[in-house]
Write a protein that holds these residues in place. Structure first.
Motif, mmCIF file in Angstrom:
data_model
loop_
_atom_site.group_PDB
_atom_site.id
_atom_site.type_symbol
_atom_site.label_atom_id
_atom_site.label_comp_id
_atom_site.label_asym_id
_atom_site.label_seq_id
_atom_site.Cartn_x
_atom_site.Cartn_y
_atom_site.Cartn_z
ATOM 1 N N VAL A 17 0.817 -1.221 0.000
ATOM 2 C CA VAL A 17 0.000 0.000 0.000
ATOM 3 C C VAL A 17 0.851 1.272 0.000
ATOM 4 C CG1 VAL A 17 -1.783 1.289 1.238
ATOM 5 C CG2 VAL A 17 -1.883 -1.214 1.171
ATOM 6 N N LEU A 18 1.672 1.435 1.010
ATOM 7 C CA LEU A 18 2.365 2.715 1.183
ATOM 8 C C LEU A 18 3.404 3.001 0.113
ATOM 9 C CD1 LEU A 18 2.751 2.769 5.067
ATOM 10 C CD2 LEU A 18 0.913 3.705 3.646
ATOM 11 N N THR A 19 4.059 1.978 -0.409
ATOM 12 C CA THR A 19 5.070 2.206 -1.445
ATOM 13 C C THR A 19 4.579 1.802 -2.841
ATOM 14 O OG1 THR A 19 6.111 0.063 -1.043
ATOM 15 C CG2 THR A 19 6.973 1.943 0.197
ATOM 16 N N ALA A 20 3.291 1.562 -2.975
ATOM 17 C CA ALA A 20 2.729 1.203 -4.283
ATOM 18 C C ALA A 20 2.833 2.375 -5.252
ATOM 19 C CB ALA A 20 1.273 0.779 -4.129
ATOM 20 N N GLU A 21 3.034 2.051 -6.521
ATOM 21 C CA GLU A 21 3.119 3.084 -7.555
ATOM 22 C C GLU A 21 1.759 3.726 -7.834
ATOM 23 O OE1 GLU A 21 5.894 4.268 -9.233
ATOM 24 O OE2 GLU A 21 6.899 3.188 -7.637
ATOM 25 N N GLU A 22 0.710 2.933 -7.720
ATOM 26 C CA GLU A 22 -0.639 3.405 -8.031
ATOM 27 C C GLU A 22 -1.425 3.635 -6.740
ATOM 28 O OE1 GLU A 22 -0.786 -1.074 -7.794
ATOM 29 O OE2 GLU A 22 0.550 0.340 -8.733
ATOM 30 N N PRO A 23 -2.533 4.364 -6.800
ATOM 31 C CA PRO A 23 -3.400 4.504 -5.627
ATOM 32 C C PRO A 23 -3.909 3.125 -5.192
ATOM 33 C CG PRO A 23 -4.033 6.060 -7.341
ATOM 34 C CD PRO A 23 -3.040 5.113 -7.949
ATOM 35 N N VAL A 24 -4.180 2.990 -3.891
ATOM 36 C CA VAL A 24 -4.641 1.709 -3.348
ATOM 37 C C VAL A 24 -5.915 1.927 -2.548
ATOM 38 C CG1 VAL A 24 -4.030 -0.292 -1.926
ATOM 39 C CG2 VAL A 24 -2.233 0.936 -3.161
ATOM 40 N N GLY A 51 -9.013 -1.570 -12.272
ATOM 41 C CA GLY A 51 -7.764 -2.306 -12.115
ATOM 42 C C GLY A 51 -6.594 -1.767 -12.911
ATOM 43 N N ASP A 52 -6.868 -0.992 -13.959
ATOM 44 C CA ASP A 52 -5.781 -0.431 -14.759
ATOM 45 C C ASP A 52 -5.130 0.771 -14.090
ATOM 46 O OD1 ASP A 52 -8.168 1.003 -15.121
ATOM 47 O OD2 ASP A 52 -7.560 1.699 -17.103
ATOM 48 N N ARG A 53 -5.793 1.353 -13.078
ATOM 49 C CA ARG A 53 -5.209 2.534 -12.420
ATOM 50 C C ARG A 53 -5.352 2.533 -10.904
ATOM 51 N NH1 ARG A 53 -9.922 6.710 -13.870
ATOM 52 N NH2 ARG A 53 -11.448 5.116 -14.234
ATOM 53 N N LEU A 54 -5.717 1.375 -10.349
ATOM 54 C CA LEU A 54 -5.952 1.276 -8.917
ATOM 55 C C LEU A 54 -5.656 -0.138 -8.449
ATOM 56 C CD1 LEU A 54 -7.438 2.538 -6.310
ATOM 57 C CD2 LEU A 54 -9.472 1.402 -7.195
ATOM 58 N N ILE A 82 -5.639 5.342 -0.481
ATOM 59 C CA ILE A 82 -4.307 5.848 -0.152
ATOM 60 C C ILE A 82 -3.472 5.931 -1.429
ATOM 61 C CG2 ILE A 82 -2.198 5.362 1.170
ATOM 62 C CD1 ILE A 82 -4.077 3.769 3.126
ATOM 63 N N ASN A 83 -2.754 7.034 -1.564
ATOM 64 C CA ASN A 83 -1.844 7.182 -2.693
ATOM 65 C C ASN A 83 -0.523 7.740 -2.174
ATOM 66 O OD1 ASN A 83 -0.789 7.239 -5.260
ATOM 67 N ND2 ASN A 83 -1.841 9.112 -5.857
ATOM 68 N N LEU A 104 -13.948 7.157 -6.222
ATOM 69 C CA LEU A 104 -12.811 6.732 -7.051
ATOM 70 C C LEU A 104 -12.614 7.638 -8.251
ATOM 71 C CD1 LEU A 104 -13.258 2.849 -6.950
ATOM 72 C CD2 LEU A 104 -11.679 4.259 -5.623
ATOM 73 N N ASP A 105 -13.717 7.980 -8.932
ATOM 74 C CA ASP A 105 -13.621 8.875 -10.086
ATOM 75 C C ASP A 105 -13.022 10.228 -9.703
ATOM 76 O OD1 ASP A 105 -14.599 7.004 -11.878
ATOM 77 O OD2 ASP A 105 -16.671 7.711 -11.719
ATOM 78 N N GLU A 106 -13.442 10.773 -8.562
ATOM 79 C CA GLU A 106 -12.920 12.070 -8.097
ATOM 80 C C GLU A 106 -11.409 12.038 -7.922
ATOM 81 O OE1 GLU A 106 -14.623 13.523 -4.442
ATOM 82 O OE2 GLU A 106 -16.639 13.460 -5.291
ATOM 83 N N HIS A 107 -10.920 10.973 -7.297
ATOM 84 C CA HIS A 107 -9.497 10.924 -6.950
ATOM 85 C C HIS A 107 -8.613 10.336 -8.040
ATOM 86 C CE1 HIS A 107 -10.029 12.456 -2.919
ATOM 87 N NE2 HIS A 107 -11.062 11.658 -2.796
ATOM 88 N N LEU A 108 -9.172 9.496 -8.882
ATOM 89 C CA LEU A 108 -8.345 8.868 -9.911
ATOM 90 C C LEU A 108 -8.240 9.733 -11.167
ATOM 91 C CD1 LEU A 108 -9.430 5.149 -9.554
ATOM 92 C CD2 LEU A 108 -7.430 6.280 -8.585
ATOM 93 N N SER A 109 -9.152 10.651 -11.357
ATOM 94 C CA SER A 109 -9.122 11.479 -12.563
ATOM 95 C C SER A 109 -7.939 12.451 -12.562
ATOM 96 C CB SER A 109 -10.438 12.239 -12.724
ATOM 97 O OG SER A 109 -10.611 13.137 -11.657
ATOM 98 N N VAL A 110 -7.407 12.751 -11.381
ATOM 99 C CA VAL A 110 -6.285 13.686 -11.310
ATOM 100 C C VAL A 110 -4.956 13.007 -11.584
ATOM 101 C CG1 VAL A 110 -7.370 15.370 -9.810
ATOM 102 C CG2 VAL A 110 -6.182 13.425 -8.796
ATOM 103 N N ASN A 111 -4.948 11.680 -11.585
ATOM 104 C CA ASN A 111 -3.679 10.937 -11.807
ATOM 105 C C ASN A 111 -3.399 10.764 -13.279
ATOM 106 O OD1 ASN A 111 -3.205 10.731 -9.108
ATOM 107 N ND2 ASN A 111 -4.213 8.756 -8.927
#
Length: 111
Positions: A17-24, A51-54, A82-83, A104-111
């Motif tokens: 989780v904490l060192t993951a490249e993608e949000p978790v 799954g492609d971005r989380l 967590i990201n 998820l849409d709110e937080h993943l759209s900025v990545n």
């Protein structure tokens, strides 16, 4: 990426989780929790759809008290998004699928 839901423990939390490249999305649950059974299909849906971005992980609360305390989980089911060691969103209790997808849409759209 789409790996589905990964089961983790306190010992694996930092790596997964904490060192993951993608949000978790961390799903805290318990085997004795009826509402958790309602959330499981929603969590699985999020894992396959995003799954492609989380990354989606689940952690049983009783055998993992360190992380439960660190993330102030007071009731299950509970979710923490967590990201890169930063808490983006937090919920406790059953939430509707559309509410989870909105978070998820709110937080993943900025990545």
């Amino acid at each position: 990426m789409s790996k589905g839901v990964i089961t983790i423990t306190d010992a694996e939390f930092e790596t997964e989780v904490l060192t993951a490249e993608e949000p978790v999305l961390v799903y805290f649950w318990a085997s004795w929790c009826g509402p958790c059974q309602l959330m499981s299909p929603v969590i699985n849906y999020a894992a396959t759809t995003y799954g492609d971005r989380l990354k989606v992980v689940k952690m049983e609360v009783d055998p993992n008290p360190i992380t439960v305390k660190q993330y102030q989980v007071e009731g299950v089911p509970a979710l923490r998004l967590i990201n890169k060691n930063q808490l983006l969103a937090s919920t406790e209790g059953v939430i509707a699928k559309d509410k989870l997808l909105k978070i998820l849409d709110e937080h993943l759209s900025v990545n």
